[in-house]
Design a protein around this motif. Structure first.
Motif, short mmCIF file in Angstrom:
data_model
loop_
_atom_site.label_atom_id
_atom_site.label_comp_id
_atom_site.label_asym_id
_atom_site.label_seq_id
_atom_site.Cartn_x
_atom_site.Cartn_y
_atom_site.Cartn_z
N LEU B 62 0.82 -1.40 -0.01
CA LEU B 62 -0.04 -0.06 0.26
C LEU B 62 0.82 1.15 0.11
CD1 LEU B 62 -2.73 -1.00 2.46
CD2 LEU B 62 -2.85 -1.51 0.04
N LEU B 63 1.97 1.25 0.72
CA LEU B 63 2.85 2.33 0.82
C LEU B 63 3.52 2.38 -0.57
CD1 LEU B 63 4.48 1.76 4.45
CD2 LEU B 63 3.19 3.91 3.65
N ALA B 64 3.79 1.41 -1.14
CA ALA B 64 4.68 1.56 -2.50
C ALA B 64 3.73 1.90 -3.47
CB ALA B 64 4.95 0.09 -3.05
N ILE B 65 2.30 1.89 -3.24
CA ILE B 65 1.51 2.05 -4.57
C ILE B 65 0.93 3.93 -4.16
CG2 ILE B 65 -0.99 2.09 -5.13
CD1 ILE B 65 -0.60 -0.98 -5.03
N ALA B 66 0.59 4.24 -2.75
CA ALA B 66 -0.02 5.48 -2.78
C ALA B 66 0.75 6.77 -2.99
CB ALA B 66 -0.68 5.48 -1.09
N GLY B 67 1.90 7.00 -2.43
CA GLY B 67 2.66 8.28 -2.57
C GLY B 67 3.26 7.99 -3.94
N PRO B 68 4.19 6.91 -4.32
CA PRO B 68 4.59 7.01 -5.79
C PRO B 68 3.68 7.05 -6.80
CG PRO B 68 5.74 5.49 -4.17
CD PRO B 68 4.48 5.84 -3.55
N GLY B 69 2.45 6.21 -6.51
CA GLY B 69 1.45 6.18 -7.63
C GLY B 69 0.90 7.62 -7.72
N LEU B 70 0.47 8.60 -6.82
CA LEU B 70 0.23 9.73 -7.24
C LEU B 70 1.29 10.67 -7.85
CD1 LEU B 70 -2.22 11.60 -6.69
CD2 LEU B 70 -1.53 12.17 -4.28
N ARG B 71 2.65 10.34 -7.23
CA ARG B 71 3.59 11.20 -7.78
C ARG B 71 3.71 10.97 -9.40
NH1 ARG B 71 8.23 8.86 -4.59
NH2 ARG B 71 6.89 8.90 -2.78
N GLU B 72 3.57 9.81 -9.63
CA GLU B 72 3.44 9.41 -11.24
C GLU B 72 2.55 10.06 -11.95
OE1 GLU B 72 3.21 5.06 -11.85
OE2 GLU B 72 5.12 5.18 -12.59
N ILE B 73 1.24 10.10 -11.45
CA ILE B 73 0.21 10.99 -11.92
C ILE B 73 0.26 12.54 -11.91
CG2 ILE B 73 -2.14 11.52 -11.29
CD1 ILE B 73 -2.80 8.70 -10.21
N VAL B 74 0.91 12.88 -11.03
CA VAL B 74 1.28 14.52 -11.27
C VAL B 74 2.40 14.84 -12.00
CG1 VAL B 74 -0.29 15.09 -9.13
CG2 VAL B 74 2.29 14.93 -8.93
N SER B 75 3.39 13.89 -12.15
CA SER B 75 4.52 14.51 -12.81
C SER B 75 4.85 13.69 -13.92
CB SER B 75 5.84 13.99 -11.82
OG SER B 75 5.98 12.34 -11.94
N GLY B 76 3.73 12.79 -14.51
CA GLY B 76 3.85 12.05 -15.52
C GLY B 76 5.27 11.17 -15.71
N LYS B 77 5.95 11.01 -14.69
CA LYS B 77 7.23 10.16 -14.82
C LYS B 77 6.87 8.81 -14.20
CE LYS B 77 10.33 14.32 -14.37
NZ LYS B 77 10.64 15.03 -13.04
N THR B 78 7.45 7.62 -14.87
CA THR B 78 7.22 6.53 -14.58
C THR B 78 8.13 5.84 -13.66
OG1 THR B 78 6.42 6.07 -16.74
CG2 THR B 78 7.19 4.17 -15.29
N SER B 79 7.58 5.14 -12.58
CA SER B 79 8.71 4.83 -11.53
C SER B 79 8.60 3.38 -11.40
CB SER B 79 8.69 5.40 -10.33
OG SER B 79 7.28 5.19 -9.72
N GLU B 80 9.40 2.61 -10.85
CA GLU B 80 9.18 1.07 -10.67
C GLU B 80 8.12 0.92 -9.36
OE1 GLU B 80 12.45 -2.14 -10.73
OE2 GLU B 80 13.24 -0.32 -11.33
N LEU B 81 7.59 -0.07 -9.01
CA LEU B 81 6.91 -0.59 -7.93
C LEU B 81 7.78 -1.09 -6.86
CD1 LEU B 81 4.00 -0.55 -7.01
CD2 LEU B 81 3.78 -2.82 -7.54
N LYS B 82 8.04 -0.51 -5.77
CA LYS B 82 9.05 -0.79 -4.96
C LYS B 82 8.51 -1.29 -3.65
CE LYS B 82 12.87 1.69 -6.77
NZ LYS B 82 13.55 2.97 -6.78
N GLU B 83 8.20 -2.59 -3.39
CA GLU B 83 7.43 -3.10 -2.08
C GLU B 83 8.40 -3.30 -1.00
OE1 GLU B 83 3.93 -5.40 -2.84
OE2 GLU B 83 4.45 -5.51 -4.90
N HIS B 84 9.58 -3.29 -1.03
CA HIS B 84 10.45 -3.61 -0.02
C HIS B 84 10.76 -2.25 0.80
CE1 HIS B 84 12.42 -6.14 2.82
NE2 HIS B 84 13.62 -5.35 2.42
N ILE B 85 10.62 -2.40 2.10
CA ILE B 85 11.16 -1.28 2.97
C ILE B 85 11.80 -1.80 4.19
CG2 ILE B 85 10.37 0.44 4.56
CD1 ILE B 85 7.80 0.60 2.71
N GLU B 86 12.81 -1.10 4.55
CA GLU B 86 13.53 -1.58 5.74
C GLU B 86 12.98 -1.30 7.07
OE1 GLU B 86 16.16 -3.49 5.96
OE2 GLU B 86 16.67 -3.76 3.95
N HIS B 87 12.29 -2.20 7.69
CA HIS B 87 11.24 -1.80 8.66
C HIS B 87 11.88 -2.38 10.02
CE1 HIS B 87 9.86 -5.70 8.38
NE2 HIS B 87 9.58 -5.63 7.14
N GLY B 88 12.84 -3.04 9.92
CA GLY B 88 13.50 -3.49 11.52
C GLY B 88 12.39 -4.32 12.24
N ASN B 89 11.29 -4.92 11.82
CA ASN B 89 10.27 -5.39 12.66
C ASN B 89 9.63 -4.45 13.37
OD1 ASN B 89 10.23 -7.83 11.07
ND2 ASN B 89 11.61 -8.91 12.42
#
Lengths: 166, 166
Positions: B62-89
């Protein structure tokens, strides 16, 4: 401003048109129908996790909301939420009602005029909102319960239909 | 037709206004945040049913989609879907990113003009649609996975937050 210009202004600046919102809803309803179909009949009426309702019970809630809710919206007449349906443990009975609801929604939908989407209503005499927020709630509630149905299917070892296929 | 009249026509005939769609999305995101909070930390990163992903993994999607997806929409620049985040549990790490995304969405949203909602786009270089269908997909996908999180919580004996509270 003439009517044609006004019409065109409305179309090009709509976030989502009434026709698109209908297609969006029916796309979700088509997917939910495939989730119902994917359930082994016995487990559809019996299986649950963590004390939650069966998927049959959730399906009856969805049936109680979609058609009757839209009927309230277009008629302005309040009705009660009736979640019990005589199904005799047959998925076919609920699928038949599902399909009848699909047709009813298509038939009633054109009666909502663009300006009606911001009318305030109280669905089932209880839930206050606008026409648009009520319809979005119907859709969101279906997605929410269907997501739960996906877990039931996975727990039963059944592959659910793809979420993105509508 | 003067600008003011056009503006007014648009407002009164919108099925849902851009501001309402933003509030709808953020209302759902607020509920998902409370679902994340409701998870016992260990189970958030460990618990799953039927071979599905943990709720932490779904949250990262969900984090990989929401911000990056909206950024793509407003900028028109394609990015990759990055679902891995260093969270340290640590849930706190993902909640921090959740809140940063909430602010980013609020900041980017006004850059979408009413006429942009029907532009065609291909989010993450893969998913074709319009701006509106993409945003609705982001929201629906979140509701879908959160519904699954509700089953995990119930299976863990935890009462989830009320679905209708936004």
């Amino acid at each position: 401003m003439n009517t044609q210009t006004a019409q065109r202004t409305t179309e090009i600046s709509q976030v989502i048109t009434p026709e698109e919102l209908l297609a969006h809803w029916q796309g979700h309803r088509g997917l939910t129908r495939r989730v119902i179909e994917a359930f082994p009949e016995e487990q559809f009426f019996k299986f649950s996790i963590g004390g939650m309702r069966t998927f049959a019970e959730m399906t009856m809630e969805l049936l109680a909301i979609a058609g009757p809710g839209l009927r309230e919206i277009v008629s302005g007449k309040t009705s009660e939420l009736k979640e019990h349906i005589e199904h005799g443990n047959k998925k076919a009975k609920l699928l038949e009602l599902w399909d009848a609801t699909t047709e009813e929604i298509n038939r009633l939908w054109p009666q909502i005029k663009p300006k009606d989407f911001h009318k305030t209503i109280k669905t089932f005499g209880e839930y206050e909102g606008t026409v648009q927020s009520s319809i979005l709630y119907f859709i969101d509630n279906e997605i929410h319960h269907r997501g739960q149905g996906y877990v039931y299917l996975r727990a039963l070892g059944v592959e659910p239909p793809a979420f993105w296929e509508r």
